[in-house]
Design an enzyme around this catalytic site. Structure first.
Site, PDB file in Angstrom:
ATOM      1  N   GLY B  44       0.795  -1.222   0.000  1.00 19.28           N
ATOM      2  CA  GLY B  44       0.000   0.000   0.000  1.00 19.28           C
ATOM      3  C   GLY B  44       0.827   1.271   0.000  1.00 19.28           C
ATOM      4  N   GLU B  72       2.503 -10.212  -9.466  1.00 18.75           N
ATOM      5  CA  GLU B  72       1.516 -10.073  -8.407  1.00 18.75           C
ATOM      6  C   GLU B  72       0.106  -9.990  -8.981  1.00 18.75           C
ATOM      7  OE1 GLU B  72       3.082  -7.381  -5.697  1.00 18.75           O
ATOM      8  OE2 GLU B  72       1.603  -7.764  -4.143  1.00 18.75           O
ATOM      9  N   SER B  84      -7.545   5.003 -12.813  1.00 20.79           N
ATOM     10  CA  SER B  84      -7.939   6.228 -12.113  1.00 20.79           C
ATOM     11  C   SER B  84      -6.838   7.279 -12.155  1.00 20.79           C
ATOM     12  CB  SER B  84      -8.311   5.913 -10.669  1.00 20.79           C
ATOM     13  OG  SER B  84      -7.176   5.462  -9.984  1.00 20.79           O
ATOM     14  N   ARG B 222      24.212   4.674  -6.870  1.00 19.42           N
ATOM     15  CA  ARG B 222      25.598   4.302  -7.147  1.00 19.42           C
ATOM     16  C   ARG B 222      26.242   5.274  -8.141  1.00 19.42           C
ATOM     17  NH1 ARG B 222      26.200  -1.869  -8.075  1.00 19.42           N
ATOM     18  NH2 ARG B 222      25.910  -1.879  -5.824  1.00 19.42           N
ATOM     19  N   GLY B 288     -11.017  35.910  18.462  1.00 19.61           N
ATOM     20  CA  GLY B 288     -11.737  37.152  18.682  1.00 19.61           C
ATOM     21  C   GLY B 288     -10.869  38.391  18.752  1.00 19.61           C
ATOM     22  N   LEU B 293     -10.415  39.945  10.649  1.00 24.51           N
ATOM     23  CA  LEU B 293     -10.597  41.333  10.226  1.00 24.51           C
ATOM     24  C   LEU B 293      -9.353  41.838   9.502  1.00 24.51           C
ATOM     25  CD1 LEU B 293     -11.829  44.148  10.131  1.00 24.51           C
ATOM     26  CD2 LEU B 293     -11.181  44.461  12.538  1.00 24.51           C
ATOM     27  N   GLU B 315     -11.486  27.792   8.510  1.00 27.53           N
ATOM     28  CA  GLU B 315     -12.224  27.827   9.764  1.00 27.53           C
ATOM     29  C   GLU B 315     -13.684  28.169   9.573  1.00 27.53           C
ATOM     30  OE1 GLU B 315     -10.204  30.133  12.750  1.00 27.53           O
ATOM     31  OE2 GLU B 315      -8.962  28.372  13.137  1.00 27.53           O
ATOM     32  N   MET B 455       9.905  42.395  11.444  1.00 29.71           N
ATOM     33  CA  MET B 455       9.707  42.869  10.087  1.00 29.71           C
ATOM     34  C   MET B 455      11.043  42.754   9.394  1.00 29.71           C
ATOM     35  SD  MET B 455       7.270  44.711   8.261  1.00 29.71           S
ATOM     36  CE  MET B 455       7.401  45.300   6.570  1.00 29.71           C
ATOM     37  N   ARG B 456      11.214  41.704   8.640  1.00 31.78           N
ATOM     38  CA  ARG B 456      12.518  41.425   8.029  1.00 31.78           C
ATOM     39  C   ARG B 456      12.882  42.501   7.017  1.00 31.78           C
ATOM     40  NH1 ARG B 456      12.862  35.450   6.292  1.00 31.78           N
ATOM     41  NH2 ARG B 456      13.092  35.119   8.513  1.00 31.78           N
ATOM     42  N   LYS B 462       7.818  49.712  17.181  1.00 33.83           N
ATOM     43  CA  LYS B 462       7.897  48.591  18.118  1.00 33.83           C
ATOM     44  C   LYS B 462       6.937  48.738  19.293  1.00 33.83           C
ATOM     45  CE  LYS B 462      12.537  47.646  16.582  1.00 33.83           C
ATOM     46  NZ  LYS B 462      12.555  48.710  15.557  1.00 33.83           N
TER      47      LYS B 462
END
Lengths: 103, 497
Positions: B44, B72, B84, B222, B288, B293, B315, B455-456, B462
């Protein structure tokens, strides 16, 4: 069905021997074939199929290993693979009697 | 994930593509031509699919025909089982592009006495190779062949060596499958890999925290380099196996300096001009606090600037997302009608994580958005084992950056105040920016606070800013006076004095 054939005296057992070329194992199998035919109490026909020359037949019969001695007249096919030099054993496996024992 | 090198590297090893794109990348372009590869896996794990795909790709895309030696399933069963994946095996057989050697178990009385050889099998294979003018060959699976001659493993081993040598002489690229007893035990039963294989590939289908996790691993090549480690794979209808590449393979994306709006003018000011074009921003907060938003603003801001925006929600339903937006004065319907917005709502449990990743990628290829929001990562985290989730995040973030899309992902904190979510821990190193939304208690009041944590490549404000939410959306206000602890379990600001 074989018993009914037997009463009419035709070649009773038709076997096929699958071998590969003329390797030593193939030669041993061919020797064994001769001895089997001689030892059998009834007529036996053993067809030789060299799978290197006739691979399509090996495919049709689903042969993997050589040497293989096969009875394809029965369902499912009955097969003996490998060493077929034990004549008495081979005849017994294919349900055929031996000259010595039937006498 | 590091590339290893064996001593005898043959620079002229021609590569045979398997059709599993990301896998070919792992083995530097494909399987070496004229070599033998063992694909090991538990029942499988997808061995037959892998093998069939290897042949299918040769036939449909590269004009290389193939031979399938099956020990098999019967050829007819394979034909049905593989349909499929969109492979028309019947037609290939009719056109001799694919020839089967049927060595599947048949009803027969059989007795093995003494020594034998498998010349019959070899003759049939060579016959089929000639009929198809085959370049690729599959033997599936060797374990069944051993089982057929169960009393003579030594003979089968000797014969397999002979067959492998003969096939190599024909210049065939050979793929042999072998069964494994366990996911992390010996490589294969009968230790097949030790005597015939140039290369060893392992397919796994392991159970990890009640979830199936499919992976592929290149164990040995190999004379050639390869990428080490397990790579997630998935089985896709009408396609076959798809490996999900990890970003570490190609980290060449350059960072752009182009800014785009976050959808909130105040937040743009806090980030010194908005988010970077090809960056991923994480919005983290308890339920919340206003994550959805922020997502809505982000999408609307993009659409207003003439961009195309894609939202993948895990969600809430589409209806719910549209209602939310309307409540904040944003009309998703009109945006969708204009073709500038696409909102997709998916149930996390409906598919595995690699499948989710593929879905997102397909959506992006199809819609070609300039910005993408994912709400939320925490919902996806529910369905995945931890290692799988990290791989998912790495792939997702690198994909977003490669496409030069502005990405916004949300993560939900479990505790209402402070605290870190696991997805936050994972993603914080992978994202370019992090915005925290927190409940902050002041005296007997519970207020909301927003902070740009990281913030890269840019200066940012800050301070922890107070914000409120009303029917027009989010309003950022003054910084908090004290020094609220936004990380601790008790995010309680000192009483305002």
């Amino acid at each position: 069905m074989r018993t009914s054939d037997r009463t009419q005296g035709k070649p009773l057992l038709v076997l096929r021997l699958y071998i590969a070329g003329d390797a030593s194992a193939a030669r041993r199998a061919l020797d064994a074939r001769k001895r089997i035919i001689e030892a059998a109490a009834e007529p036996i026909n053993i067809e030789i199929i060299d799978i290197l020359e006739r691979p399509a037949e090996a495919e049709a019969a689903g042969i993997l290993a050589t040497p293989t001695l096969s009875d394809e007249t029965v369902t499912p096919p009955r097969r003996l693979i490998g060493d077929i030099s034990n004549t008495a054993h081979v005849l017994e496996y294919f349900g055929c009697s031996n000259k010595d024992t039937t006498a | 994930m590091i590339a290893t090198e064996e001593s005898a590297v043959d620079p002229v090893l021609e590569r045979v593509k398997t059709g599993i794109e990301a896998f070919d990348d792992l083995v530097m372009g494909g399987l070496p031509r004229g070599r033998t590869t063992i694909v090991g896996g538990t029942p499988g794990s997808g061995k037959t699919v892998f093998a069939t795909q290897f042949l299918a790709h040769g036939i449909t895309d590269l004009g290389e025909s193939g031979v399938f030696v099956t020990f098999e399933e019967s050829p007819d069963e394979i034909e049905v089982n593989m349909a499929s994946f969109g492979w028309n095996i019947r037609r290939w057989r009719e056109q001799n592009q694919l020839v089967f050697v049927d060595a599947s178990p048949k009803d027969r009385d059989e007795l093995v006495v003494g020594d034998f050889d498998l010349a019959g099998l070899l003759a049939r294979i060579l016959h089929a190779v000639k009929a198809a003018k085959a370049k690729r060959l599959v033997l599936d699976s060797l374990t069944q062949l051993f089982d057929h001659f169960v009393a003579d493993p030594t003979t089968v081993r000797r014969e397999l060596l002979r067959i492998a040598a003969a096939l190599k002489k024909e210049g065939l690229t050979v793929l042999m499958t072998a069964e494994r007893n366990s996911e992390y035990g010996e490589i294969s039963r009968h230790r097949i890999e030790e005597f015939v294989a140039d290369n060893v590939v392992i397919l796994r289908n392991a159970l990890d925290k009640e979830r199936r996790r499919r992976t592929i691993e290149v164990l040995k090549m190999r004379g050639s380099r390869h990428v080490e480690g397990e790579v997630p794979i998935t089985l896709v209808e009408n396609h076959g196996l798809v490996a999900v590449p990890l970003s570490s393979l190609r980290l060449e994306q350059q960072s752009s300096t182009k800014r785009v709006t976050s959808g909130n003018a105040e937040l743009d000011r806090m980030t010194s001009g908005g988010l970077f074009r090809d960056s991923v921003t994480l919005v983290s907060g308890a339920t919340g606090t206003g994550k959805t938003l922020l997502v809505t603003n982000f999408l609307a801001g993009g659409v207003a600037a003439g961009e195309r925006a894609l939202l993948v929600g895990y969600e809430e339903s589409r209806g719910q997302l549209f209602r939310n937006a309307r409540g904040w004065g944003v009309d998703f319907e009109a945006m969708e009608a204009d073709g500038q917005l696409k909102v997709i709502s998916l149930y996390p449990e409906a598919q595995s994580l690699p499948d989710h990743l593929l879905t997102i990628r397909e959506l992006v290829e199809e819609f070609k958005p300039d910005r993408l929001a994912i709400d939320s990562l925490s919902a996806l985290e529910r369905i995945a084992p931890e290692t799988g989730f990290r791989e998912f995040l790495i792939s997702l973030t690198s994909f977003i950056k490669q496409r030069e899309i502005a990405g916004l992902c949300t993560a939900t904190n479990k505790s209402l105040i402070g605290g870190q979510s696991a997805s936050e821990q994972h993603i914080s190193t992978l994202t370019d920016s992090i915005i925290l939304l927190r409940y902050i208690q002041e005296g007997d009041m519970m207020n909301r606070g927003l902070m740009v944590l990281k913030m890269r490549g840019s200066e940012h404000d800050k301070q922890i800013r107070r914000f409120t939410i009303d029917s027009k959306g989010m309003h950022l206000g003054e910084p908090f006076g004290g020094a609220p602890d936004v990380f601790g379990d008790a995010a309680i600001a000192g009483p305002a004095t």
